[in-house]
Design a protein around this motif. Structure first.
Motif, PDB file in Angstrom:
ATOM      1  N   VAL A 128       0.842  -1.206   0.000  1.00  0.00           N
ATOM      2  CA  VAL A 128       0.000   0.000   0.000  1.00  0.00           C
ATOM      3  C   VAL A 128       0.875   1.252   0.000  1.00  0.00           C
ATOM      4  O   VAL A 128       0.629   2.210  -0.744  1.00  0.00           O
ATOM      5  CB  VAL A 128      -0.945   0.014   1.217  1.00  0.00           C
ATOM      6  CG1 VAL A 128      -1.756   1.301   1.250  1.00  0.00           C
ATOM      7  CG2 VAL A 128      -1.878  -1.191   1.190  1.00  0.00           C
ATOM      8  N   PHE A 129       1.907   1.268   0.845  1.00  0.00           N
ATOM      9  CA  PHE A 129       2.790   2.424   0.932  1.00  0.00           C
ATOM     10  C   PHE A 129       3.474   2.687  -0.407  1.00  0.00           C
ATOM     11  O   PHE A 129       3.574   3.835  -0.852  1.00  0.00           O
ATOM     12  CB  PHE A 129       3.842   2.200   2.017  1.00  0.00           C
ATOM     13  CG  PHE A 129       3.406   2.644   3.380  1.00  0.00           C
ATOM     14  CD1 PHE A 129       3.726   3.903   3.857  1.00  0.00           C
ATOM     15  CD2 PHE A 129       2.669   1.800   4.185  1.00  0.00           C
ATOM     16  CE1 PHE A 129       3.314   4.309   5.116  1.00  0.00           C
ATOM     17  CE2 PHE A 129       2.254   2.194   5.443  1.00  0.00           C
ATOM     18  CZ  PHE A 129       2.580   3.454   5.911  1.00  0.00           C
ATOM     19  N   ILE A 130       3.965   1.633  -1.050  1.00  0.00           N
ATOM     20  CA  ILE A 130       4.700   1.821  -2.300  1.00  0.00           C
ATOM     21  C   ILE A 130       3.774   2.322  -3.399  1.00  0.00           C
ATOM     22  O   ILE A 130       4.096   3.282  -4.116  1.00  0.00           O
ATOM     23  CB  ILE A 130       5.390   0.510  -2.710  1.00  0.00           C
ATOM     24  CG1 ILE A 130       6.509   0.173  -1.714  1.00  0.00           C
ATOM     25  CG2 ILE A 130       5.962   0.620  -4.112  1.00  0.00           C
ATOM     26  CD1 ILE A 130       7.175  -1.152  -1.957  1.00  0.00           C
ATOM     27  N   LEU A 131       2.608   1.695  -3.558  1.00  0.00           N
ATOM     28  CA  LEU A 131       1.684   2.132  -4.610  1.00  0.00           C
ATOM     29  C   LEU A 131       1.221   3.565  -4.368  1.00  0.00           C
ATOM     30  O   LEU A 131       1.134   4.367  -5.305  1.00  0.00           O
ATOM     31  CB  LEU A 131       0.484   1.196  -4.687  1.00  0.00           C
ATOM     32  CG  LEU A 131       0.729  -0.222  -5.219  1.00  0.00           C
ATOM     33  CD1 LEU A 131      -0.596  -0.973  -5.349  1.00  0.00           C
ATOM     34  CD2 LEU A 131       1.449  -0.199  -6.563  1.00  0.00           C
ATOM     35  N   SER A 132       0.898   3.892  -3.129  1.00  0.00           N
ATOM     36  CA  SER A 132       0.469   5.264  -2.818  1.00  0.00           C
ATOM     37  C   SER A 132       1.584   6.254  -3.130  1.00  0.00           C
ATOM     38  O   SER A 132       1.346   7.328  -3.697  1.00  0.00           O
ATOM     39  CB  SER A 132       0.068   5.381  -1.345  1.00  0.00           C
ATOM     40  OG  SER A 132      -1.030   4.549  -1.044  1.00  0.00           O
ATOM     41  N   GLY A 133       2.820   5.899  -2.775  1.00  0.00           N
ATOM     42  CA  GLY A 133       3.939   6.785  -3.042  1.00  0.00           C
ATOM     43  C   GLY A 133       4.194   6.970  -4.527  1.00  0.00           C
ATOM     44  O   GLY A 133       4.488   8.070  -4.973  1.00  0.00           O
ATOM     45  N   LEU A 134       4.066   5.892  -5.304  1.00  0.00           N
ATOM     46  CA  LEU A 134       4.297   5.996  -6.741  1.00  0.00           C
ATOM     47  C   LEU A 134       3.258   6.896  -7.410  1.00  0.00           C
ATOM     48  O   LEU A 134       3.552   7.544  -8.426  1.00  0.00           O
ATOM     49  CB  LEU A 134       4.263   4.606  -7.383  1.00  0.00           C
ATOM     50  CG  LEU A 134       5.388   3.642  -6.976  1.00  0.00           C
ATOM     51  CD1 LEU A 134       5.244   2.318  -7.694  1.00  0.00           C
ATOM     52  CD2 LEU A 134       6.755   4.251  -7.248  1.00  0.00           C
ATOM     53  N   ALA A 135       2.046   6.929  -6.857  1.00  0.00           N
ATOM     54  CA  ALA A 135       0.998   7.798  -7.400  1.00  0.00           C
ATOM     55  C   ALA A 135       0.970   9.161  -6.726  1.00  0.00           C
ATOM     56  O   ALA A 135       0.124   9.994  -7.063  1.00  0.00           O
ATOM     57  CB  ALA A 135      -0.365   7.122  -7.247  1.00  0.00           C
ATOM     58  N   ALA A 136       1.904   9.397  -5.760  1.00  0.00           N
ATOM     59  CA  ALA A 136       1.935  10.634  -4.965  1.00  0.00           C
ATOM     60  C   ALA A 136       0.632  10.832  -4.202  1.00  0.00           C
ATOM     61  O   ALA A 136       0.261  11.967  -3.886  1.00  0.00           O
ATOM     62  CB  ALA A 136       2.234  11.848  -5.846  1.00  0.00           C
ATOM     63  N   ILE A 399       5.709  16.216  -3.430  1.00  0.00           N
ATOM     64  CA  ILE A 399       4.594  16.175  -4.380  1.00  0.00           C
ATOM     65  C   ILE A 399       3.433  15.421  -3.746  1.00  0.00           C
ATOM     66  O   ILE A 399       3.623  14.373  -3.134  1.00  0.00           O
ATOM     67  CB  ILE A 399       4.991  15.459  -5.692  1.00  0.00           C
ATOM     68  CG1 ILE A 399       6.230  16.122  -6.315  1.00  0.00           C
ATOM     69  CG2 ILE A 399       3.842  15.456  -6.683  1.00  0.00           C
ATOM     70  CD1 ILE A 399       6.702  15.436  -7.582  1.00  0.00           C
ATOM     71  N   ARG A 400       2.225  15.961  -3.905  1.00  0.00           N
ATOM     72  CA  ARG A 400       1.022  15.286  -3.413  1.00  0.00           C
ATOM     73  C   ARG A 400      -0.045  15.334  -4.499  1.00  0.00           C
ATOM     74  O   ARG A 400      -0.185  16.350  -5.196  1.00  0.00           O
ATOM     75  CB  ARG A 400       0.489  15.956  -2.145  1.00  0.00           C
ATOM     76  CG  ARG A 400       1.427  15.853  -0.957  1.00  0.00           C
ATOM     77  CD  ARG A 400       0.937  16.679   0.208  1.00  0.00           C
ATOM     78  NE  ARG A 400       1.919  16.736   1.281  1.00  0.00           N
ATOM     79  CZ  ARG A 400       2.011  17.709   2.165  1.00  0.00           C
ATOM     80  NH1 ARG A 400       1.157  18.724   2.115  1.00  0.00           N
ATOM     81  NH2 ARG A 400       2.940  17.682   3.107  1.00  0.00           N
ATOM     82  N   SER A 401      -0.783  14.254  -4.606  1.00  0.00           N
ATOM     83  CA  SER A 401      -1.886  14.182  -5.568  1.00  0.00           C
ATOM     84  C   SER A 401      -3.053  13.495  -4.871  1.00  0.00           C
ATOM     85  O   SER A 401      -3.092  12.274  -4.767  1.00  0.00           O
ATOM     86  CB  SER A 401      -1.459  13.389  -6.810  1.00  0.00           C
ATOM     87  OG  SER A 401      -2.507  13.313  -7.750  1.00  0.00           O
ATOM     88  N   GLU A 402      -3.992  14.272  -4.365  1.00  0.00           N
ATOM     89  CA  GLU A 402      -5.090  13.731  -3.568  1.00  0.00           C
ATOM     90  C   GLU A 402      -6.269  13.282  -4.410  1.00  0.00           C
ATOM     91  O   GLU A 402      -7.198  12.676  -3.884  1.00  0.00           O
ATOM     92  CB  GLU A 402      -5.537  14.761  -2.528  1.00  0.00           C
ATOM     93  CG  GLU A 402      -4.436  15.095  -1.526  1.00  0.00           C
ATOM     94  CD  GLU A 402      -4.914  15.978  -0.394  1.00  0.00           C
ATOM     95  OE1 GLU A 402      -6.090  16.390  -0.443  1.00  0.00           O
ATOM     96  OE2 GLU A 402      -4.126  16.237   0.525  1.00  0.00           O
TER      97      GLU A 402
END
Length: 501
Positions: A128-136, A399-402
């Motif tokens: 979960v952490f890796i996928l969330s990070g890759l998508a910011a 970078i963040r993409s909510e």
């Protein structure tokens, strides 16, 4: 591992489906998984045949593994359809991890089964952490609650330093305190592989108020809360509550990274003397301490940033005030350098963004151009509010993409104006001039002028730079040390050498 109850016909059907070939599309596969494993039926999976639960974990981890290269291959912000698929896969990983946690709590008296469940659940949450990070994207709600729940079930305070579940938990903590939104996708994936038992064995990890310090991060294992820096957020005033917290001190790990930095520096020096291109050469050591995925230069820049984060918690010195106005943005060092050379932007080189908040040292901006952003952490950009104003130079810190198509950048201002120059260092095996931005003095943060150049340019104390204008200006200067290095750029202050040779 033996099943805890007789396998029913439904469970045999589920096992057969889980062991069959997955759908060609990850989107189709996660939709089919959701149709068969509904969160409302969680009790069936936490009390039923353990083989079903393990097969479900393998299936969702396979989805994550197939999705990861797709996310690595695209620029931020991630396209809407891919972003939504990533969210659904993260939801499936979180649900299965929750079922593992529930089963682990029930298996407290069964050491072997409990340990396997805790390690498996933490592996799912790492996905979960890796996928969330890759998508910011932000980490989904509920993740930290399950992380801490699995850690308590595994009784990590009693575990040996090399216990796999302890390492999996501390790896998540270590990445979380390293500002993961400031890492590129490749850096994040590399960090998860690099931070292993050898690094984590020296981490400070203890319970009780006496274990806390100014350099520590406190962990409330009863809350859905990431680690909190004691330097930023004070401990709970309730003394009884403070004694129940866990404390994590990454500073000993930072000292361990010093050995890795020295090894890579020596490796790069040897490669340079041998005439090899150390900027693109894959990194590998005889001990196998470094995973694949980053060049020597990229790994060195990342390890230095990790060491800085672990040695001292970054604290914002100047508060940012809310604001909202439009700015022009030119993205990338090369594009900014070309802008300075020509004095005007090429079509499609400048886009409009909106400022959300600002301070003298930095600001946050949001894209209004959607998928046209094409940005990653660590790159340089130039911005200005009015065409009559000079371009300010910044570096992307996070970078963040909510939501799909939306992206927010945290910027550090490093220059209120710039000039395009070319720099060349002595001692390089290959003599060449690199494009760079000459930045003026910026009191009180910087008392000397500076150069922003491509990562890997800085090679020795002396260098020359050339500036074209009404005439050609050539000067020799002395670098005063590396102030900043990301995967794309590096910043160093300098002074004009009064005794050129």
């Amino acid at each position: 591992m033996q099943a805890s109850s007789a396998t029913s016909d439904d469970e045999r059907d589920l096992l057969a489906w889980l062991e069959d070939e997955p759908a060609e599309s990850v989107a189709d596969d996660v939709a089919a998984f959701r149709a068969r494993f509904r969160p409302a039926d969680a009790g069936r999976w936490t009390h039923g045949d353990l083989r079903v639960l393990e097969a479900a974990a393998e299936r969702v981890l396979d989805m994550a593994d197939r999705l990861r290269p797709q996310l690595l291959a695209v620029h931020l912000p991630v396209p809407g359809e891919l972003y939504e698929v990533s969210e659904r896969v993260c939801g499936a990983l979180l649900d299965v991890a929750g079922w593992f946690a529930e089963r682990a709590v029930q298996a407290r008296g069964l050491g072997g089964e409990r340990n396997v469940l805790c390690l498996g659940g933490l592996g799912l949450l790492s996905g979960v952490f890796i996928l969330s990070g890759l998508a910011a994207a932000p980490v989904p709600a509920g993740v930290w609650r399950q992380v801490h729940r699995l850690a308590r079930a595994a009784e990590l305070m009693r575990a040996a330093p090399d216990d796999p579940a302890r390492c999996a938990y501390l790896r998540l903590i270590s990445v979380a305190v390293s500002q993961p939104e400031g890492l590129t996708g490749r850096e994040l994936a590399w960090a998860f592989e690099f931070i292993d038992a050898r690094v984590l064995a020296v981490a400070g990890f203890a319970a009780g108020a006496s274990a806390g310090s100014a350099a520590s991060w406190w962990i409330d294992t009863d809350a859905d809360l990431a680690p909190q820096a004691a330097a930023r957020r004070p401990l709970p005033e309730d003394t009884a509550r403070a004694t129940q917290l866990w404390y994590f001190n990454p500073r000993p790990m930072a000292q361990k990274l010093g050995e890795c930095v020295e090894w890579i520096t020596a490796h790069m020096t040897a490669a340079e003397l041998a005439g090899m291109d150390c900027e693109v050469e894959p990194l590998a050591s005889e001990e196998g301490a470094f995973p694949a995925g980053l060049s020597s230069l990229e790994a060195l820049a990342l390890l230095r940033r990790l060491r800085n984060h672990w040695m001292a918690t970054p604290v914002r010195e100047q508060p940012r005030r809310q604001n909202q106005y439009m700015v022009q943005v030119c993205m990338g060092l090369t594009a900014v350098w070309e802008l300075g050379c020509s004095g005007r932007a090429e079509p499609g080189q400048v886009h409009e963004w909106v400022v959300l908040n600002e301070s003298p040292a930095g600001l946050a901006i949001m894209s209004v151009a959607g998928a046209q952003a094409n940005v990653e952490a660590g790159v340089a950009l130039a911005l200005r509010r009015d065409p009559q104003q000079p371009w300010a130079v910044c570096v992307v810190r996070w970078i963040r993409s909510e939501m799909p198509g939306q992206i927010e950048l945290g910027l550090q201002v490093i220059g209120l104006s710039f000039q395009s120059v070319k720099v060349g260092f002595r001692g390089r095996a290959v003599q060449q001039l690199a494009p760079a931005l000459a930045l003026p003095v910026m009191e009180p943060m910087r008392r000397h002028p500076a150069m922003l150049a491509p990562a890997g340019t800085y090679a020795s104390r002396r260098f020359v730079f050339v500036r074209d204008g009404t005439g050609v200006y050539i000067a020799q200067a002395r670098a005063l040390g590396l102030d900043m290095q990301t995967q794309g750029v590096e910043l160093f202050q300098y002074e004009i050498d009064p005794y050129p040779i």
